[in-house]
Design a protein around this motif. Structure first.
Motif, PDB file in Angstrom:
ATOM      1  N   ALA A 130      32.784  44.242  43.002  1.00 35.60           N
ATOM      2  CA  ALA A 130      32.426  43.559  41.762  1.00 35.60           C
ATOM      3  C   ALA A 130      32.427  42.057  41.992  1.00 35.60           C
ATOM      4  N   ARG A 131      31.267  41.431  41.835  1.00 34.23           N
ATOM      5  CA  ARG A 131      31.164  39.995  42.096  1.00 34.23           C
ATOM      6  C   ARG A 131      30.411  39.311  40.971  1.00 34.23           C
ATOM      7  N   THR A 132      30.644  38.016  40.844  1.00 31.37           N
ATOM      8  CA  THR A 132      29.793  37.219  39.955  1.00 31.37           C
ATOM      9  C   THR A 132      28.538  36.851  40.739  1.00 31.37           C
ATOM     10  N   PRO A 133      27.459  36.481  40.027  1.00 32.89           N
ATOM     11  CA  PRO A 133      26.244  36.060  40.744  1.00 32.89           C
ATOM     12  C   PRO A 133      26.510  34.913  41.725  1.00 32.89           C
ATOM     13  N   GLN A 134      27.404  33.989  41.336  1.00 30.60           N
ATOM     14  CA  GLN A 134      27.725  32.862  42.214  1.00 30.60           C
ATOM     15  C   GLN A 134      28.391  33.342  43.499  1.00 30.60           C
ATOM     16  N   GLN A 135      29.341  34.255  43.368  1.00 31.30           N
ATOM     17  CA  GLN A 135      30.024  34.802  44.545  1.00 31.30           C
ATOM     18  C   GLN A 135      29.043  35.563  45.425  1.00 31.30           C
ATOM     19  N   TRP A 136      28.125  36.292  44.793  1.00 30.02           N
ATOM     20  CA  TRP A 136      27.170  37.104  45.539  1.00 30.02           C
ATOM     21  C   TRP A 136      26.209  36.212  46.324  1.00 30.02           C
ATOM     22  N   GLU A 137      25.787  35.113  45.692  1.00 31.78           N
ATOM     23  CA  GLU A 137      24.880  34.198  46.377  1.00 31.78           C
ATOM     24  C   GLU A 137      25.542  33.558  47.586  1.00 31.78           C
ATOM     25  N   SER A 138      26.817  33.216  47.457  1.00 32.43           N
ATOM     26  CA  SER A 138      27.483  32.553  48.575  1.00 32.43           C
ATOM     27  C   SER A 138      27.879  33.548  49.667  1.00 32.43           C
ATOM     28  N   ASP A 139      28.003  34.844  49.293  1.00 33.90           N
ATOM     29  CA  ASP A 139      28.405  35.835  50.286  1.00 33.90           C
ATOM     30  C   ASP A 139      27.848  37.207  49.917  1.00 33.90           C
ATOM     31  N   PRO A 140      26.555  37.432  50.172  1.00 39.45           N
ATOM     32  CA  PRO A 140      25.930  38.690  49.729  1.00 39.45           C
ATOM     33  C   PRO A 140      26.197  39.856  50.672  1.00 39.45           C
ATOM     34  N   HIS A 141      27.449  40.024  51.077  1.00 45.04           N
ATOM     35  CA  HIS A 141      27.776  41.111  51.996  1.00 45.04           C
ATOM     36  C   HIS A 141      28.764  42.056  51.356  1.00 45.04           C
ATOM     37  N   VAL A 142      28.569  43.313  51.609  1.00 45.21           N
ATOM     38  CA  VAL A 142      29.491  44.316  51.115  1.00 45.21           C
ATOM     39  C   VAL A 142      30.467  44.628  52.240  1.00 45.21           C
ATOM     40  N   PRO A 143      31.766  44.580  51.972  1.00 41.38           N
ATOM     41  CA  PRO A 143      32.724  44.911  53.025  1.00 41.38           C
ATOM     42  C   PRO A 143      32.522  46.354  53.474  1.00 41.38           C
ATOM     43  N   SER A 144      32.812  46.634  54.724  1.00 45.65           N
ATOM     44  CA  SER A 144      32.645  48.003  55.207  1.00 45.65           C
ATOM     45  C   SER A 144      33.659  48.893  54.505  1.00 45.65           C
ATOM     46  N   ARG A 145      33.242  50.124  54.259  1.00 45.44           N
ATOM     47  CA  ARG A 145      34.057  51.011  53.444  1.00 45.44           C
ATOM     48  C   ARG A 145      35.216  51.599  54.210  1.00 45.44           C
ATOM     49  N   PRO A 146      36.396  51.587  53.620  1.00 46.19           N
ATOM     50  CA  PRO A 146      37.500  52.313  54.257  1.00 46.19           C
ATOM     51  C   PRO A 146      37.216  53.806  54.148  1.00 46.19           C
ATOM     52  N   PRO A 147      37.760  54.605  55.037  1.00 46.20           N
ATOM     53  CA  PRO A 147      37.586  56.057  54.917  1.00 46.20           C
ATOM     54  C   PRO A 147      38.252  56.571  53.648  1.00 46.20           C
ATOM     55  N   CYS A 148      37.830  57.709  53.213  1.00 48.44           N
ATOM     56  CA  CYS A 148      38.408  58.317  52.013  1.00 48.44           C
ATOM     57  C   CYS A 148      39.876  58.641  52.286  1.00 48.44           C
ATOM     58  N   LEU A 149      40.761  58.120  51.450  1.00 51.87           N
ATOM     59  CA  LEU A 149      42.192  58.313  51.695  1.00 51.87           C
ATOM     60  C   LEU A 149      42.743  59.520  50.960  1.00 51.87           C
ATOM     61  N   GLY A 150      42.160  59.826  49.826  1.00 54.71           N
ATOM     62  CA  GLY A 150      42.546  61.052  49.139  1.00 54.71           C
ATOM     63  C   GLY A 150      43.826  60.938  48.326  1.00 54.71           C
ATOM     64  N   GLY A 151      44.953  60.662  48.950  1.00 53.32           N
ATOM     65  CA  GLY A 151      46.226  60.702  48.233  1.00 53.32           C
ATOM     66  C   GLY A 151      46.660  59.365  47.674  1.00 53.32           C
ATOM     67  N   SER A 152      47.513  59.394  46.644  1.00 52.47           N
ATOM     68  CA  SER A 152      47.992  58.140  46.061  1.00 52.47           C
ATOM     69  C   SER A 152      49.042  57.476  46.930  1.00 52.47           C
ATOM     70  N   LYS A 153      49.567  58.203  47.897  1.00 47.28           N
ATOM     71  CA  LYS A 153      50.594  57.605  48.762  1.00 47.28           C
ATOM     72  C   LYS A 153      50.027  56.461  49.583  1.00 47.28           C
ATOM     73  N   HIS A 154      48.682  56.368  49.664  1.00 45.96           N
ATOM     74  CA  HIS A 154      48.069  55.287  50.432  1.00 45.96           C
ATOM     75  C   HIS A 154      47.830  54.045  49.583  1.00 45.96           C
ATOM     76  N   ASP A 155      48.208  54.104  48.299  1.00 42.14           N
ATOM     77  CA  ASP A 155      47.876  53.007  47.400  1.00 42.14           C
ATOM     78  C   ASP A 155      48.774  51.801  47.551  1.00 42.14           C
ATOM     79  N   GLN A 156      49.884  51.939  48.285  1.00 41.91           N
ATOM     80  CA  GLN A 156      50.754  50.779  48.445  1.00 41.91           C
ATOM     81  C   GLN A 156      50.014  49.671  49.158  1.00 41.91           C
ATOM     82  N   ARG A 157      50.210  48.476  48.660  1.00 35.47           N
ATOM     83  CA  ARG A 157      49.563  47.315  49.307  1.00 35.47           C
ATOM     84  C   ARG A 157      50.226  47.059  50.663  1.00 35.47           C
ATOM     85  N   ARG A 158      49.402  46.866  51.650  1.00 33.08           N
ATOM     86  CA  ARG A 158      49.944  46.479  52.964  1.00 33.08           C
ATOM     87  C   ARG A 158      50.319  45.007  52.923  1.00 33.08           C
TER      88      ARG A 158
END
Length: 111
Positions: A82-110
């Motif tokens: 989710a980006r604003t138009p300004q953010q998208w213009e300055s960096d129109p790249h989508v980060p590569s997707r992490p693999p599907c994690l499935g469980g909520s145990k992976h939700d902790q922030r590293r």
């Protein structure tokens, strides 16, 4: 495979709610081993003025609120950029997707 009924619903709801200047809806169900033709995992790229001044979490909540019917039903996983138009213009790249994690145990922030 981005033209199924769920993809269409996601696209039309996000368009109506957020008036995005850029919208990408990708059906990634095939990457997660589901049966062919089943729509369950999606990623969306939404560029909208509505996100101005909102933290990333608030932007994601806005998208989730828009799609709450789908998320309560067939939609199992939704990756959101989710980006604003300004953010998208300055960096129109989508980060590569992490693999599907499935469980909520992976939700902790590293740290």
């Amino acid at each position: 495979g981005d033209s199924g009924p769920l993809a269409s619903a996601i696209r039309s709801k996000l368009t109506a709610a957020l008036q995005p200047t850029h919208l990408q809806v990708l059906d990634e169900s095939w990457r997660h081993g589901g049966p062919p033709g089943v729509e369950s995992h999606f990623s969306v790229v939404v560029v909208s003025e509505r996100f101005a001044g909102l933290a990333p979490l608030q932007r994601h909540r806005l998208v989730h609120a828009t799609l709450q019917t789908e998320l309560a039903g067939p939609l199992h996983a939704l990756a959101i950029v989710a980006r604003t138009p300004q953010q998208w213009e300055s960096d129109p790249h989508v980060p590569s997707r992490p693999p599907c994690l499935g469980g909520s145990k992976h939700d902790q922030r590293r740290a």
